[in-house]
Design an enzyme around this catalytic site. Structure first.
Site, PDB file in Angstrom:
ATOM      1  N   CYS A 224       0.890  -1.185   0.000  1.00 37.54           N
ATOM      2  CA  CYS A 224       0.000   0.000   0.000  1.00 37.54           C
ATOM      3  C   CYS A 224       0.916   1.221   0.000  1.00 37.54           C
ATOM      4  O   CYS A 224       0.965   1.995   0.957  1.00 37.54           O
ATOM      5  CB  CYS A 224      -0.877   0.016   1.246  1.00 37.54           C
ATOM      6  SG  CYS A 224      -1.881  -1.458   1.449  1.00 37.54           S
ATOM      7  N   ALA A 225       1.656   1.411  -1.076  1.00 38.95           N
ATOM      8  CA  ALA A 225       2.810   2.327  -1.050  1.00 38.95           C
ATOM      9  C   ALA A 225       2.417   3.797  -1.002  1.00 38.95           C
ATOM     10  O   ALA A 225       3.137   4.608  -0.419  1.00 38.95           O
ATOM     11  CB  ALA A 225       3.705   2.073  -2.259  1.00 38.95           C
ATOM     12  N   GLY A 228       4.933   6.523  -0.898  1.00 46.36           N
ATOM     13  CA  GLY A 228       6.164   5.739  -0.746  1.00 46.36           C
ATOM     14  C   GLY A 228       7.012   6.101   0.455  1.00 46.36           C
ATOM     15  O   GLY A 228       8.178   5.702   0.530  1.00 46.36           O
ATOM     16  N   GLY A 229       6.424   6.813   1.428  1.00 37.06           N
ATOM     17  CA  GLY A 229       7.202   7.259   2.595  1.00 37.06           C
ATOM     18  C   GLY A 229       7.963   6.119   3.265  1.00 37.06           C
ATOM     19  O   GLY A 229       9.147   6.252   3.573  1.00 37.06           O
ATOM     20  N   LYS A 230       7.297   4.997   3.467  1.00 41.53           N
ATOM     21  CA  LYS A 230       7.958   3.901   4.205  1.00 41.53           C
ATOM     22  C   LYS A 230       8.971   3.183   3.324  1.00 41.53           C
ATOM     23  O   LYS A 230      10.049   2.818   3.789  1.00 41.53           O
ATOM     24  CB  LYS A 230       6.922   2.944   4.770  1.00 41.53           C
ATOM     25  CG  LYS A 230       5.980   3.702   5.682  1.00 41.53           C
ATOM     26  CD  LYS A 230       5.444   2.949   6.807  1.00 41.53           C
ATOM     27  CE  LYS A 230       4.581   3.856   7.679  1.00 41.53           C
ATOM     28  NZ  LYS A 230       3.713   4.806   6.982  1.00 41.53           N
ATOM     29  N   ASP A 246       0.206  -0.080  -5.282  1.00 38.12           N
ATOM     30  CA  ASP A 246      -0.942   0.570  -4.639  1.00 38.12           C
ATOM     31  C   ASP A 246      -2.169   0.253  -5.492  1.00 38.12           C
ATOM     32  O   ASP A 246      -2.072   0.232  -6.729  1.00 38.12           O
ATOM     33  CB  ASP A 246      -0.725   2.090  -4.557  1.00 38.12           C
ATOM     34  CG  ASP A 246      -1.661   2.750  -3.547  1.00 38.12           C
ATOM     35  OD1 ASP A 246      -1.191   3.145  -2.464  1.00 38.12           O
ATOM     36  OD2 ASP A 246      -2.871   2.844  -3.837  1.00 38.12           O
ATOM     37  N   ASP A 286       0.798  -1.140   4.774  1.00 37.43           N
ATOM     38  CA  ASP A 286       0.517   0.105   5.499  1.00 37.43           C
ATOM     39  C   ASP A 286      -0.889   0.502   5.060  1.00 37.43           C
ATOM     40  O   ASP A 286      -1.069   1.339   4.182  1.00 37.43           O
ATOM     41  CB  ASP A 286       1.568   1.145   5.075  1.00 37.43           C
ATOM     42  CG  ASP A 286       1.467   2.434   5.869  1.00 37.43           C
ATOM     43  OD1 ASP A 286       0.865   2.416   6.954  1.00 37.43           O
ATOM     44  OD2 ASP A 286       2.003   3.455   5.394  1.00 37.43           O
ATOM     45  N   CYS A 339      -2.015   4.179  10.760  1.00 38.58           N
ATOM     46  CA  CYS A 339      -1.809   5.407  11.540  1.00 38.58           C
ATOM     47  C   CYS A 339      -3.077   5.627  12.359  1.00 38.58           C
ATOM     48  O   CYS A 339      -3.682   6.686  12.329  1.00 38.58           O
ATOM     49  CB  CYS A 339      -1.453   6.609  10.664  1.00 38.58           C
ATOM     50  SG  CYS A 339      -2.647   7.014   9.398  1.00 38.58           S
TER      51      CYS A 339
END
Ligand SMILES: C[S@@+](CC[C@H](N)C(=O)[O-])C[C@H]1O[C@@H](n2cnc3c(N)ncnc32)[C@H](O)[C@@H]1O
Length: 385
Positions: A224-225, A228-230, A246, A286, A339
């Site tokens: 679940c990009a 792409g933060g992670k 995604d 994520d 989150c």
């Protein structure tokens, strides 16, 4: 613009937001219609609008009405200011207080700034931290940067930012985290940002990424990009091969540019290519969630979430977990992250998954809240026997 004129503009925008329009879009369209407003005016109006959305219930109670005017009246009373000095009707200030508004006596007990239906779940998940976390959600989130250790140490990045007038302090949540303490709005035009020394990323999001074990030569799927933060945080740490996916590939449109700036490589996979590229040593999901851990940043989400939407999200999250489990190589790791601070999206999902898949066990979980400094995040690491 005078301070009072900025409040009048915020009232206009808040009325549209309360009628169901998106705050970000209303701020942009207000700025287009009022080109005389400078960047300082726009920033101040934005702060009023987002501040009022974070504290919508208590400000409406203090202001005597759930309208833009009521919220801004409440906001002034909340700071101990005298609203009649702002609501003068002079120039571009909001109209003079009516006798009823001037005489209004707010109750002593203000409601918690959360929807009623969320409160039982909030209290169950957070226990004796529930009130403090709800209070934290009434305030603006700090701005955090992730230092890209491929390009600079944390001290070098801080020094380069200082050269451009941006002050930072290290943050204990992650060895890559810097909290911006002055001039956050300059970051995206700064040299260190353009050169990929730093990236905007919440400190808790960095801390979650730190927990995900990635081998140097492994293959990692970020299922679940989004932006792409992670993936970018993990790719800054190791030379593994990274794949991003995604369900809505448009969400990944900034990822190639961000990866280039950071000096890392992330392969973007179209949905029909994922299974063929598997299995992966690490699969990160994520998942889409209520965002309840990030309601400081996106306060509209606090009021728009419904029990129905939460149930829909839970169903999507569980489906994603099941799909991702099938993409993990033997001995590999499945990482589930949200989150959110709600058990329904966190511990309950993991229990449901391990009950349905008894060969999977949990090796680590972590729940962070704004009391740790960053947003509220949850992560669980799972491995199959
Ligand atoms: C929480 S966001 C991801 C944030 C991102 N990982 C980051 O760190 O910047 C969740 C993402 O999941 C995507 N998504 C929603 N449903 C999905 C599904 N069924 N399969 C894969 N991705 C999905 C959304 O489009 C969204 O971009």
């Amino acid at each position: 613009m005078t301070p009072a004129a900025r409040i009048a503009a915020a009232i206009e925008i808040l009325d549209a937001v309360l009628a169901g329009q998106a705050a970000e879009q209303q701020l942009t369209s207000w700025a287009r219609r009022n080109r005389f407003a400078g960047s300082g005016d726009r920033a101040a109006i934005r702060d009023h609008v987002f501040g009022a959305m974070r504290c919508r219930r208590s400000f409406a109670t203090l202001g005597g009405a759930k309208t833009g005017r009521g919220l801004m009246l409440g906001a002034l009373r909340d700071t101990g200011a005298n609203p009649s000095e702002v609501f003068t009707g002079e120039g571009y200030a909001p109209a003079k207080l009516t006798p009823e508004e001037a005489a209004f006596q707010p109750p002593d007990d203000l409601p918690t700034d959360l929807p009623d239906w969320v409160l039982p779940q909030w209290n169950a998940a957070l226990g004796d931290r529930a009130d403090a976390v709800a209070e934290a959600m009434r305030h603006r989130a700090p701005v955090f940067l992730r230092v890209n250790l491929r390009k600079a140490s944390r001290a070098q990045a801080a020094a380069a930012l200082h050269e451009e007038g941006i002050e930072t302090v290290t943050h204990p949540l992650s060895s890559t985290a810097l909290q911006v303490t002055s001039n956050p709005r300059r970051v995206q035009n700064s040299g260190p940002f353009r050169d990929g020394l730093v990236e905007l990323q919440d400190a808790a999001s960095q801390a979650i990424s730190d927990l995900i074990p990635v081998e140097q030569k492994g293959r990692v799927l970020d299922y679940c990009a989004g932006g792409g933060g992670k993936s970018l945080a993990l790719a800054a740490r190791t030379d593994a091969r990274f794949y991003a996916h995604d369900a809505d590939p448009r969400r990944m449109k900034d990822l190639p540019g961000r990866a280039k700036r950071a000096g890392v490589r992330v392969n973007i996979l179209q949905p029909d290519r994922v299974a063929g590229e598997g299995p992966f040593d690490v699969v990160l999901c994520d998942v889409p969630c209520s965002g309840s851990g990030a309601w400081r940043r996106s306060p509209e989400g606090k009021w728009s979430l419904t029990p129905q939407r939460l149930a829909e999200l839970q169903a999507i999250q569980f489906d994603i977990l099941q799909t991702c489990a099938g993409l993990v190589a033997p001995g590999g790791v499945l990482a589930y992250a949200t989150c959110s601070v709600l058990q329904a999206e966190n511990a309950d999902q993991i229990s449901r998954f391990t009950s349905a898949n008894p060969n999977w066990r949990v090796s680590k979980t972590r729940q962070l809240t704004p009391l740790d400094g960053g947003d509220g995040f949850f992560v669980a690491l799972l491995q199959a026997d």
